[in-house]
Design a protein around this motif. Structure first.
Motif, mmCIF file in Angstrom:
data_model
loop_
_atom_site.group_PDB
_atom_site.id
_atom_site.type_symbol
_atom_site.label_atom_id
_atom_site.label_comp_id
_atom_site.label_asym_id
_atom_site.label_seq_id
_atom_site.Cartn_x
_atom_site.Cartn_y
_atom_site.Cartn_z
ATOM 1 N N ARG A 121 2.505 -9.942 7.255
ATOM 2 C CA ARG A 121 1.606 -10.742 6.441
ATOM 3 C C ARG A 121 1.041 -9.858 5.324
ATOM 4 O O ARG A 121 0.968 -8.635 5.452
ATOM 5 N N GLU A 122 0.649 -10.505 4.241
ATOM 6 C CA GLU A 122 0.024 -9.814 3.120
ATOM 7 C C GLU A 122 -1.432 -10.257 3.023
ATOM 8 O O GLU A 122 -1.735 -11.446 3.145
ATOM 9 N N PHE A 123 -2.332 -9.298 2.766
ATOM 10 C CA PHE A 123 -3.762 -9.599 2.689
ATOM 11 C C PHE A 123 -4.342 -8.936 1.443
ATOM 12 O O PHE A 123 -4.260 -7.714 1.291
ATOM 13 N N ARG A 124 -4.904 -9.728 0.549
ATOM 14 C CA ARG A 124 -5.544 -9.177 -0.633
ATOM 15 C C ARG A 124 -6.878 -8.536 -0.255
ATOM 16 O O ARG A 124 -7.669 -9.122 0.482
ATOM 17 N N LEU A 125 -7.126 -7.348 -0.807
ATOM 18 C CA LEU A 125 -8.359 -6.644 -0.473
ATOM 19 C C LEU A 125 -9.590 -7.403 -0.942
ATOM 20 O O LEU A 125 -10.636 -7.353 -0.289
ATOM 21 N N ASP A 126 -9.482 -8.132 -2.068
ATOM 22 C CA ASP A 126 -10.648 -8.839 -2.585
ATOM 23 C C ASP A 126 -10.980 -10.090 -1.777
ATOM 24 O O ASP A 126 -12.016 -10.716 -2.007
ATOM 25 N N SER B 215 -10.341 0.215 1.131
ATOM 26 C CA SER B 215 -9.167 1.006 0.771
ATOM 27 C C SER B 215 -9.148 2.328 1.527
ATOM 28 O O SER B 215 -8.106 2.752 2.050
ATOM 29 N N ALA B 216 -10.295 2.998 1.610
ATOM 30 C CA ALA B 216 -10.382 4.273 2.326
ATOM 31 C C ALA B 216 -10.113 4.084 3.808
ATOM 32 O O ALA B 216 -9.376 4.867 4.433
ATOM 33 N N LEU B 217 -10.707 3.049 4.401
ATOM 34 C CA LEU B 217 -10.509 2.779 5.826
ATOM 35 C C LEU B 217 -9.039 2.478 6.111
ATOM 36 O O LEU B 217 -8.462 2.985 7.089
ATOM 37 N N LEU B 218 -8.421 1.663 5.273
ATOM 38 C CA LEU B 218 -7.023 1.299 5.480
ATOM 39 C C LEU B 218 -6.098 2.491 5.293
ATOM 40 O O LEU B 218 -5.105 2.641 6.021
ATOM 41 N N ARG B 219 -6.399 3.332 4.337
ATOM 42 C CA ARG B 219 -5.564 4.517 4.118
ATOM 43 C C ARG B 219 -5.574 5.413 5.351
ATOM 44 O O ARG B 219 -4.537 5.915 5.785
ATOM 45 N N ASP B 220 -6.752 5.593 5.936
ATOM 46 C CA ASP B 220 -6.848 6.392 7.156
ATOM 47 C C ASP B 220 -6.093 5.731 8.310
ATOM 48 O O ASP B 220 -5.398 6.401 9.081
ATOM 49 N N ALA B 221 -6.226 4.408 8.432
ATOM 50 C CA ALA B 221 -5.559 3.694 9.522
ATOM 51 C C ALA B 221 -4.044 3.736 9.371
ATOM 52 O O ALA B 221 -3.311 3.871 10.365
ATOM 53 N N TRP C 97 -5.136 -5.244 -5.244
ATOM 54 C CA TRP C 97 -4.479 -4.506 -4.163
ATOM 55 C C TRP C 97 -4.169 -5.475 -3.026
ATOM 56 O O TRP C 97 -4.988 -6.314 -2.661
ATOM 57 N N THR C 98 -2.981 -5.330 -2.458
ATOM 58 C CA THR C 98 -2.561 -6.141 -1.324
ATOM 59 C C THR C 98 -2.154 -5.232 -0.173
ATOM 60 O O THR C 98 -1.401 -4.269 -0.377
ATOM 61 N N LEU C 99 -2.661 -5.542 1.002
ATOM 62 C CA LEU C 99 -2.274 -4.819 2.202
ATOM 63 C C LEU C 99 -1.063 -5.495 2.828
ATOM 64 O O LEU C 99 -1.056 -6.710 3.039
ATOM 65 N N VAL C 100 -0.048 -4.709 3.117
ATOM 66 C CA VAL C 100 1.100 -5.187 3.890
ATOM 67 C C VAL C 100 0.866 -4.756 5.335
ATOM 68 O O VAL C 100 0.651 -3.572 5.609
ATOM 69 N N ALA C 101 0.889 -5.715 6.254
ATOM 70 C CA ALA C 101 0.587 -5.409 7.654
ATOM 71 C C ALA C 101 1.441 -6.264 8.578
ATOM 72 O O ALA C 101 1.992 -7.297 8.174
ATOM 73 N N PRO D 210 -1.705 -2.018 9.935
ATOM 74 C CA PRO D 210 -1.534 -1.764 8.496
ATOM 75 C C PRO D 210 -0.352 -0.833 8.219
ATOM 76 O O PRO D 210 -0.229 0.230 8.819
ATOM 77 N N LEU D 211 0.515 -1.242 7.308
ATOM 78 C CA LEU D 211 1.730 -0.479 7.019
ATOM 79 C C LEU D 211 1.732 0.159 5.636
ATOM 80 O O LEU D 211 2.353 1.193 5.422
ATOM 81 N N GLY D 212 1.052 -0.466 4.677
ATOM 82 C CA GLY D 212 1.029 0.091 3.333
ATOM 83 C C GLY D 212 0.277 -0.817 2.386
ATOM 84 O O GLY D 212 0.003 -1.980 2.708
ATOM 85 N N MET D 213 -0.067 -0.289 1.218
ATOM 86 C CA MET D 213 -0.785 -1.071 0.219
ATOM 87 C C MET D 213 0.009 -1.119 -1.084
ATOM 88 O O MET D 213 0.615 -0.120 -1.483
ATOM 89 N N VAL D 214 -0.011 -2.283 -1.718
ATOM 90 C CA VAL D 214 0.739 -2.503 -2.951
ATOM 91 C C VAL D 214 -0.233 -2.950 -4.038
ATOM 92 O O VAL D 214 -1.090 -3.805 -3.802
ATOM 93 N N TYR D 215 -0.088 -2.355 -5.220
ATOM 94 C CA TYR D 215 -0.940 -2.746 -6.348
ATOM 95 C C TYR D 215 -0.149 -3.664 -7.261
ATOM 96 O O TYR D 215 0.887 -3.292 -7.800
#
Length: 231
Positions: free
Chosen positions: A191-196, A137-143, A178-182, A168-173
């Motif tokens: 595409r959507e990628f679940r953090l888990d 989450s921290a790495l993606l937020r920075d990116a 948590w899902t990454l939208v990228a 990476p464009l944003g994260m949705v809870y």
């Protein structure tokens, strides 16, 4: 420092002191001019804060409920619940900021309201968001903030693994995950990628650019249109 932040910190500083503090000391503390401190004090006093003192002697806040920071119990519950969610479900940096925000809110509450806030019926569990997801989450937020691509090793719902370079464009809870939208460079599409389900994540220095057809708002608009057509 923005004026609103300085005023908030100024109130907390005065509230926590037993003895008066001079405008010169405050100016040195906040790295502004004494004239700025005088204007800040006047602004706070005009808003109803019980600040006593004068130039050359010092200022102090007596133990009294602060009108600008008065919350109803429901408002307080909403604020603290939101802060607890951020604290439990994001990375350590954001979690620290959320905890600091809660401390600032609680620091200026009247004692009666503070006691009521301690008995909230809401519990925020954090056991589904472990250290690995926090690091991702921290790495993606920075990116996301810097518009840099990341390399992702991912395992989907069918246990198939893939290695991709994504934007990476944003994260949705989604209430538990948590899902990454990228924008996936392999698929040339969102595409959507679940953090888990992320196995590994590596930062790069490869920049990417957004445009009207590639950004988080555009993705959300497409999703809304899709579900509108299905209804």
């Amino acid at each position: 420092m923005h004026k609103s932040d300085r005023l908030f910190q100024l109130v907390n500083l005065l509230k926590g002191r037993r003895l008066a503090i001079t405008a010169k000391q405050l100016a040195e503390r906040f790295e502004v001019s004494e004239r700025t401190i005088y204007r800040d004090i006047e602004s706070l006093q005009s808003s109803g804060l019980p600040i006593f003192g004068e130039a050359g002697i010092g200022y102090i806040i007596h133990d009294h409920p602060l009108p600008p920071m008065m919350f109803s119990l429901d408002e307080l519950t909403a604020l603290l619940l939101g802060s607890k969610m951020v604290s439990a479900w994001t990375d350590p940096t954001l979690s620290g900021h959320a905890k600091a925000a809660m401390e600032k809110i609680e620091a200026v509450l009247p004692s009666q309201l503070k006691q009521q806030s301690e008995y909230s019926p809401y519990l925020v569990a954090s056991f589904n968001h472990g250290a690995k997801q926090q690091a991702f989450s921290a790495l993606l937020r920075d990116a996301i903030n810097a518009n840099y691509c990341v390399k992702l090793q991912y395992q989907d719902a069918n246990n198939a693994q893939s290695l991709r370079t994504i934007e990476p464009l944003g994260m949705v809870y989604w209430g538990g995950k948590w899902t990454l939208v990228a924008y996936c460079q392999l698929r040339n599409d969102y595409r959507e990628f679940r953090l888990d389900r992320m196995l590994d994540l590596t930062a790069t220095t490869i920049p990417f650019a957004t445009n009207t057809n590639k950004n988080l708002e555009h993705y959300v608009a497409l999703v809304r249109a899709k579900y509108a057509d299905q209804s």
